[in-house]
Design an enzyme around this catalytic site. Structure first.
Site, PDB file in Angstrom:
ATOM      1  N   HIS A   1       2.153  -4.939  -3.961  1.00 46.14           N
ATOM      2  CA  HIS A   1       1.373  -4.215  -5.121  1.00 46.14           C
ATOM      3  C   HIS A   1       1.329  -5.010  -6.283  1.00 46.14           C
ATOM      4  O   HIS A   1       2.286  -5.966  -6.321  1.00 46.14           O
ATOM      5  CB  HIS A   1       1.993  -2.860  -5.373  1.00 46.14           C
ATOM      6  CG  HIS A   1       3.569  -2.860  -5.821  1.00 46.14           C
ATOM      7  ND1 HIS A   1       4.719  -2.948  -4.769  1.00 46.14           N
ATOM      8  CD2 HIS A   1       4.168  -2.821  -6.630  1.00 46.14           C
ATOM      9  CE1 HIS A   1       5.863  -3.066  -5.225  1.00 46.14           C
ATOM     10  NE2 HIS A   1       5.543  -2.958  -6.258  1.00 46.14           N
TER      11      HIS A   1
ATOM     12  N   ASN B   1       6.243  -8.764  -8.059  1.00 44.71           N
ATOM     13  CA  ASN B   1       7.359  -8.760  -7.610  1.00 44.71           C
ATOM     14  C   ASN B   1       7.694  -8.926  -5.959  1.00 44.71           C
ATOM     15  O   ASN B   1       7.052  -8.226  -5.122  1.00 44.71           O
ATOM     16  CB  ASN B   1       8.218  -7.611  -8.238  1.00 44.71           C
ATOM     17  CG  ASN B   1       8.504  -7.564  -9.350  1.00 44.71           C
ATOM     18  OD1 ASN B   1       8.479  -8.623 -10.311  1.00 44.71           O
ATOM     19  ND2 ASN B   1       8.308  -6.421 -10.080  1.00 44.71           N
TER      20      ASN B   1
ATOM     21  N   HIS C   1       1.286  -4.796 -10.282  1.00 49.03           N
ATOM     22  CA  HIS C   1       1.419  -3.993 -11.643  1.00 49.03           C
ATOM     23  C   HIS C   1       0.375  -4.474 -12.663  1.00 49.03           C
ATOM     24  O   HIS C   1       0.188  -5.764 -13.145  1.00 49.03           O
ATOM     25  CB  HIS C   1       2.731  -4.306 -12.082  1.00 49.03           C
ATOM     26  CG  HIS C   1       4.034  -3.843 -11.521  1.00 49.03           C
ATOM     27  ND1 HIS C   1       4.513  -2.623 -11.697  1.00 49.03           N
ATOM     28  CD2 HIS C   1       4.599  -4.551 -10.378  1.00 49.03           C
ATOM     29  CE1 HIS C   1       5.670  -2.522 -10.857  1.00 49.03           C
ATOM     30  NE2 HIS C   1       5.802  -3.783 -10.032  1.00 49.03           N
TER      31      HIS C   1
ATOM     32  N   THR D   1      11.213  -3.531  -5.427  1.00 45.96           N
ATOM     33  CA  THR D   1      11.851  -2.141  -4.695  1.00 45.96           C
ATOM     34  C   THR D   1      11.172  -1.340  -3.802  1.00 45.96           C
ATOM     35  O   THR D   1      11.819  -0.729  -3.005  1.00 45.96           O
ATOM     36  CB  THR D   1      12.136  -1.160  -5.853  1.00 45.96           C
ATOM     37  OG1 THR D   1      10.978  -0.790  -6.696  1.00 45.96           O
ATOM     38  CG2 THR D   1      13.277  -2.078  -7.121  1.00 45.96           C
TER      39      THR D   1
ATOM     40  N   HIS E   1       5.784  -2.599  -0.177  1.00 50.24           N
ATOM     41  CA  HIS E   1       4.457  -2.556   0.229  1.00 50.24           C
ATOM     42  C   HIS E   1       3.770  -3.363  -0.809  1.00 50.24           C
ATOM     43  O   HIS E   1       3.870  -2.927  -2.091  1.00 50.24           O
ATOM     44  CB  HIS E   1       3.910  -0.797   0.242  1.00 50.24           C
ATOM     45  CG  HIS E   1       2.275  -0.725   0.803  1.00 50.24           C
ATOM     46  ND1 HIS E   1       1.906  -0.058   1.546  1.00 50.24           N
ATOM     47  CD2 HIS E   1       1.335  -1.365  -0.032  1.00 50.24           C
ATOM     48  CE1 HIS E   1       0.680  -0.145   1.943  1.00 50.24           C
ATOM     49  NE2 HIS E   1       0.233  -0.907   0.871  1.00 50.24           N
TER      50      HIS E   1
END
Ligand code: 5GP
Ligand code: ZN
Length: 114
Positions: A100, A87, A102, A95, A98
């Protein structure tokens, strides 16, 4: 390390996490609010805010994340497949600022935008 960044604090061990993988570039840990039987966050140790900050100076971090994802998926037994989601920014629903990825798996994933 960015002082006010949640994932930098997790990587530094200042906030506890359930680590599943670590090497010199990448840290991976279980999501606190799992959306699938396997839901792991794979992050570069270096603070990068988001996918939009990836350029020719740091794109190797993304490659290292995906190398780690392949290893983790194997270790977690995701032999039938999995999904990797990033995202980016407000419209992308990010949200934690940093970078990332998933890693989701452990069942036949249904919700699919693309
Ligand atoms: P985003 O919405 O930015 O793509 O994903 C952030 C993810 O971080 C969410 O799935 C959320 O559940 C997870 N998360 C937020 N805070 C923590 C935390 O303190 N520990 C762990 N393990 N995951 C977190
Ligand atoms: Zn950070």
């Amino acid at each position: 390390m960015k002082d006010d960044c949640l994932f930098c604090k997790i990587i530094a061990g200042e906030i506890p996490s359930t680590k599943v993988y670590e090497d010199e570039t990448v840290y991976a840990f279980r999501d606190i609010n799992p959306q699938a039987p396997v839901h792991i966050l794979v992050v570069p140790k270096e603070h990068v805010c988001c996918a939009r900050a990836i350029d020719e100076t740091n794109s190797q971090l993304v490659a290292k994340c995906f190398e780690a994802i392949a290893k983790i998926a194997k270790a977690e037994g995701l032999d039938n497949g999995y999904r990797v989601i990033n995202n980016c920014g407000e419209d992308g629903g990010q949200t934690v600022m940093h970078l990332h990825f998933h890693l989701l798996g452990g069942l036949k994933l249904s919700e699919k935008m693309v």
